[in-house]
Design a protein around this motif. Structure first.
Motif, PDB file in Angstrom:
ATOM      1  N   GLN A  61      -1.883  45.466  13.726  1.00 60.65           N
ATOM      2  CA  GLN A  61      -1.414  45.478  15.113  1.00 60.65           C
ATOM      3  C   GLN A  61      -2.132  46.569  15.905  1.00 60.65           C
ATOM      4  OE1 GLN A  61       0.223  43.114  15.994  1.00 60.65           O
ATOM      5  NE2 GLN A  61       2.042  42.658  14.788  1.00 60.65           N
ATOM      6  N   PRO A  62      -2.177  46.406  17.222  1.00 58.66           N
ATOM      7  CA  PRO A  62      -2.789  47.465  18.039  1.00 58.66           C
ATOM      8  C   PRO A  62      -1.995  48.765  17.921  1.00 58.66           C
ATOM      9  CG  PRO A  62      -1.840  45.699  19.419  1.00 58.66           C
ATOM     10  CD  PRO A  62      -1.685  45.266  18.005  1.00 58.66           C
ATOM     11  N   MET A  63      -2.711  49.850  17.725  1.00 57.78           N
ATOM     12  CA  MET A  63      -2.061  51.159  17.528  1.00 57.78           C
ATOM     13  C   MET A  63      -2.900  52.227  18.215  1.00 57.78           C
ATOM     14  SD  MET A  63       0.539  50.742  15.299  1.00 57.78           S
ATOM     15  CE  MET A  63       0.615  52.085  14.191  1.00 57.78           C
ATOM     16  N   LEU A 145      -9.776  42.959  21.399  1.00 54.26           N
ATOM     17  CA  LEU A 145      -9.410  44.184  22.122  1.00 54.26           C
ATOM     18  C   LEU A 145      -8.174  43.880  22.957  1.00 54.26           C
ATOM     19  CD1 LEU A 145     -10.304  47.147  22.779  1.00 54.26           C
ATOM     20  CD2 LEU A 145     -11.437  46.205  24.801  1.00 54.26           C
ATOM     21  N   GLN A 146      -7.212  44.785  22.896  1.00 58.93           N
ATOM     22  CA  GLN A 146      -5.998  44.588  23.701  1.00 58.93           C
ATOM     23  C   GLN A 146      -6.214  45.197  25.087  1.00 58.93           C
ATOM     24  OE1 GLN A 146      -2.277  46.859  22.848  1.00 58.93           O
ATOM     25  NE2 GLN A 146      -1.288  44.854  22.775  1.00 58.93           N
ATOM     26  N   LEU A 147      -5.983  44.385  26.102  1.00 54.90           N
ATOM     27  CA  LEU A 147      -6.155  44.871  27.479  1.00 54.90           C
ATOM     28  C   LEU A 147      -4.793  45.082  28.124  1.00 54.90           C
ATOM     29  CD1 LEU A 147      -9.078  42.573  28.713  1.00 54.90           C
ATOM     30  CD2 LEU A 147      -9.202  44.867  27.696  1.00 54.90           C
ATOM     31  N   VAL A 263      -2.001  36.442  23.308  1.00 59.16           N
ATOM     32  CA  VAL A 263      -1.010  37.171  24.108  1.00 59.16           C
ATOM     33  C   VAL A 263      -0.021  37.839  23.170  1.00 59.16           C
ATOM     34  CG1 VAL A 263       0.893  36.955  25.760  1.00 59.16           C
ATOM     35  CG2 VAL A 263      -1.217  35.676  26.130  1.00 59.16           C
ATOM     36  N   ARG A 264       0.106  39.149  23.298  1.00 62.23           N
ATOM     37  CA  ARG A 264       1.185  39.847  22.584  1.00 62.23           C
ATOM     38  C   ARG A 264       2.382  39.871  23.529  1.00 62.23           C
ATOM     39  NH1 ARG A 264       2.029  45.400  19.173  1.00 62.23           N
ATOM     40  NH2 ARG A 264       3.114  44.239  17.547  1.00 62.23           N
ATOM     41  N   LEU A 265       3.469  39.290  23.069  1.00 55.76           N
ATOM     42  CA  LEU A 265       4.581  38.988  23.966  1.00 55.76           C
ATOM     43  C   LEU A 265       5.871  39.609  23.450  1.00 55.76           C
ATOM     44  CD1 LEU A 265       5.370  37.145  26.400  1.00 55.76           C
ATOM     45  CD2 LEU A 265       5.715  35.299  24.767  1.00 55.76           C
ATOM     46  N   TRP A 379       7.310  45.097  10.730  1.00 55.73           N
ATOM     47  CA  TRP A 379       7.426  45.032   9.269  1.00 55.73           C
ATOM     48  C   TRP A 379       7.670  46.375   8.598  1.00 55.73           C
ATOM     49  CZ3 TRP A 379       7.609  40.817   6.208  1.00 55.73           C
ATOM     50  CH2 TRP A 379       7.301  39.593   6.807  1.00 55.73           C
ATOM     51  N   THR A 380       7.248  47.448   9.228  1.00 53.66           N
ATOM     52  CA  THR A 380       7.064  48.684   8.469  1.00 53.66           C
ATOM     53  C   THR A 380       8.344  49.211   7.841  1.00 53.66           C
ATOM     54  OG1 THR A 380       5.069  49.283   9.639  1.00 53.66           O
ATOM     55  CG2 THR A 380       6.325  51.106   8.696  1.00 53.66           C
ATOM     56  N   TYR A 381       9.489  49.023   8.497  1.00 52.55           N
ATOM     57  CA  TYR A 381      10.718  49.598   7.929  1.00 52.55           C
ATOM     58  C   TYR A 381      11.040  49.003   6.547  1.00 52.55           C
ATOM     59  CZ  TYR A 381      15.326  51.425   7.228  1.00 52.55           C
ATOM     60  OH  TYR A 381      16.400  52.070   6.662  1.00 52.55           O
ATOM     61  N   LEU A 404       0.856  44.420  10.683  1.00 46.76           N
ATOM     62  CA  LEU A 404       1.330  45.763  10.315  1.00 46.76           C
ATOM     63  C   LEU A 404       1.076  46.770  11.423  1.00 46.76           C
ATOM     64  CD1 LEU A 404      -0.011  46.096   6.646  1.00 46.76           C
ATOM     65  CD2 LEU A 404       2.296  45.433   7.399  1.00 46.76           C
ATOM     66  N   GLY A 405       2.102  47.529  11.762  1.00 52.76           N
ATOM     67  CA  GLY A 405       1.961  48.627  12.716  1.00 52.76           C
ATOM     68  C   GLY A 405       1.863  49.949  11.966  1.00 52.76           C
ATOM     69  N   ARG A 406       2.955  50.735  12.005  1.00 57.46           N
ATOM     70  CA  ARG A 406       2.912  52.099  11.442  1.00 57.46           C
ATOM     71  C   ARG A 406       2.377  52.160  10.016  1.00 57.46           C
ATOM     72  NH1 ARG A 406       9.050  52.666  12.922  1.00 57.46           N
ATOM     73  NH2 ARG A 406       8.729  50.454  12.441  1.00 57.46           N
ATOM     74  N   MET A 407       2.710  51.139   9.224  1.00 60.34           N
ATOM     75  CA  MET A 407       2.231  51.161   7.841  1.00 60.34           C
ATOM     76  C   MET A 407       0.714  51.262   7.768  1.00 60.34           C
ATOM     77  SD  MET A 407       3.512  51.161   4.802  1.00 60.34           S
ATOM     78  CE  MET A 407       5.022  50.227   4.591  1.00 60.34           C
TER      79      MET A 407
END
Ligand SMILES: Cc1cc2nc3c(=O)[nH]c(=O)nc-3n(C[C@H](O)[C@H](O)[C@H](O)COP(=O)(O)O)c2cc1C
Ligand code: SF4
Length: 473
Positions: A61-63, A145-147, A263-265, A379-381, A404-407
């Motif tokens: 995921q974008p981070m 790329l996320q805009l 699209v991230r929604l 997901w990370t939790y 996956l984000g924080r992970m």
């Protein structure tokens, strides 16, 4: 630091996680064993159309790291993060991180800015990521790329400088935003041109797609809820509130015909929370959320999100990355955590409930629009059990991919480890301490201070520890 709910690490086995989920009434499947590639559903190829087939179902995921230059170019820290994303074995890099399309839309003075002077260096991030994937023996990932425009959360010079789609009584009061913050129609038209320009630059730099970010309370998400806006770009009808999305798709297509779109929604929202975690007091229907019932705003109502996704698919924008709410006013919904960030509140529910809610929304959207490619978030939790639950969800057809984000900050190798049928490296499993959110909220670069040695040794670590101790007093 004492967690309010049983720690996931204390559950030890998939069986005990399942028992805990049942106790909570949270519906999530969980396998006993993680299967190695090629037999795992996580290793199944994913068809994205147009001749693109991804090697596995892992998505990063974008981070954002709050670590670009003042001018909006990446720094060495930014490149390190992207390289680690590449080395981890995920096939799909959903946007890398949010890059602003114009200066007033930066969420902080260090956010990437996708304009001509920075485009080459931002393109360099993609090249570095692909190089590091190949060095690690993985096929080249598919990179977008996320805009974004940060809207009411803009802080281009550090201080809040909100730009809004429509008035929001609770958030306007918190941010000191008045009618002057609302974008004029002419400014909206200019915004469309800025997205088109940024997308053109992304295409020139070899990005395969751009994400038109419609989530987390930022500007385009807010347009979806802009019932109180007058004129062409908002109003009570969904057609008015999605006119900007339609205009962006058209403008980006024209400016960058080779580029694909996702699209991230935020598919559901939440009433902004008070410092104690309770929803802010509100009289009458709450008309400022997307994907919730105004009469009963705790209830998810996917009717409008489903309609939007069907329309997007009809326009050939078939990749939807499902997330929710906002990390600024309802973080427990958006990134379930055992420990809140410094501007958050103690978890009002077992965070497992939050995970099940968000993954359940992705499942429901996939069921309603099966032809869309659905990427799931939050997901990370689940910590050590991410691969067990991910494998089970994919096998049951909940959605198409696992984001996956924080992970990915603490344990970027998790996808490769799961592909090998191994458990994630225990010492690196994110325990949702929220330091990667607390640091930037206090003007420091983001990173995994507790678990990543590189950040552990940085001077900010001490400042962060002091800050947390003071907050705990
Ligand atoms: C430090 C940090 C930076 C983030 N930056 C972005 C971003 O630039 N764009 C975005 O869409 N989401 C961003 N997110 C949200 C994540 O992509 C993800 O949705 C969230 O962390 C929940 O997933 P998780 O439970 O796997 O962490 C960020 C989250 C964190 C913790
Ligand atoms: S700082 Fe590290 S352990 Fe804490 S939430 Fe972020 S990635 Fe996870």
């Amino acid at each position: 630091m004492k967690a309010r709910f049983p720690r996931v690490a204390s559950l030890k086995t998939p069986e005990r996680l399942r028992a805990r989920l049942t106790e909570l009434g949270a519906s999530l499947p969980c396998d006993d064993q993680v299967v190695a590639a090629p037999d795992s559903p996580l290793a199944a190829p994913l068809e994205l159309g147009g001749g693109v087939t991804l090697a596995n179902r892992w998505v990063i995921q974008p981070m954002e790291g709050w670590d670009g230059t003042k001018a909006g170019a990446p720094s060495e820290l930014t490149e390190r993060r992207w390289r680690r994303f590449g080395a981890g074995g995920a096939a799909w890099i959903w946007g890398g991180e949010a890059a602003a399309v114009r200066a007033d839309g930066r969420a902080n003075p260090n956010q990437l800015l996708m304009t001509e002077p920075n485009a080459g260096a931002i393109g360099g991030l993609r090249r570095a990521l692909v190089e590091s994937a190949e060095e690690a023996g993985h096929p080249a990932p598919y990179v977008g790329l996320q805009l974004t425009h940060s809207g009411r959360w803009s802080r281009p010079e550090g201080a809040p400088a909100p730009r809004t789609a429509a008035p929001h009584p609770i958030l306007d009061a918190r941010l000191g935003a008045g009618p002057e913050a609302v974008l004029s129609d002419a400014e909206v038209e200019d915004l469309v041109r800025c997205y088109a320009r940024a997308a053109h630059l992304a295409q020139e730099e070899g990005f395969a797609f751009v994400d038109l970010k419609h989530c987390h309370g930022y500007l385009l998400h807010e347009f979806l809820t802009a019932r109180a806006r007058t004129g062409a770009w908002g109003g009570p009808s969904l057609a008015g509130r999605t006119r900007l999305l339609d205009a962006l798709v058209e403008a980006v297509r024209e400016a960058a015909p080779e580029l694909r779109l996702g699209v991230r929604l935020s598919v559901f929202d939440g009433v902004p929370r008070e410092p104690d975690g309770s929803p802010a007091a509100w009289d009458g229907p709450y008309r400022h959320g997307f994907g919730i019932d105004p009469e009963e705003p705790e209830r998810i109502d996917l009717c409008e999100p489903v309609e939007v996704v069907r329309r997007l698919v009809g326009h050939g924008v078939g990749w939807i990355n499902v997330t929710c709410a906002s990390p600024y006013y309802a973080p427990h919904l958006q990134r379930p955590a055992a420990f809140p960030p410094s501007d958050g509140y103690p978890p009002p529910e077992d965070p497992l409930i939050g995970v099940a809610r968000l993954l359940g929304a992705a499942r429901d959207l996939k069921a309603a629009v099966p032809e869309a490619v659905i990427v799931s978030s939050g997901w990370t939790y689940l910590q050590d059990f991410v691969p067990h639950v991910a494998q089970a969800c994919l096998r049951e057809g909940w959605f198409d991919a696992v984001g996956l984000g924080r992970m990915a900050l603490s344990c970027p190798m998790l996808p490769a480890e799961a592909q090998a049928g191994s458990a994630p490296t225990r010492a690196l499993v994110c325990r949702t301490f929220s330091d990667c959110t607390t640091a930037p909220r206090n003007g420091m670069v983001s990173g995994c201070y507790p678990l990543d040695d590189f950040y552990r040794k940085r001077p900010e670590r001490q400042a962060l520890d002091t800050l947390k101790k003071e907050a705990a007093r």
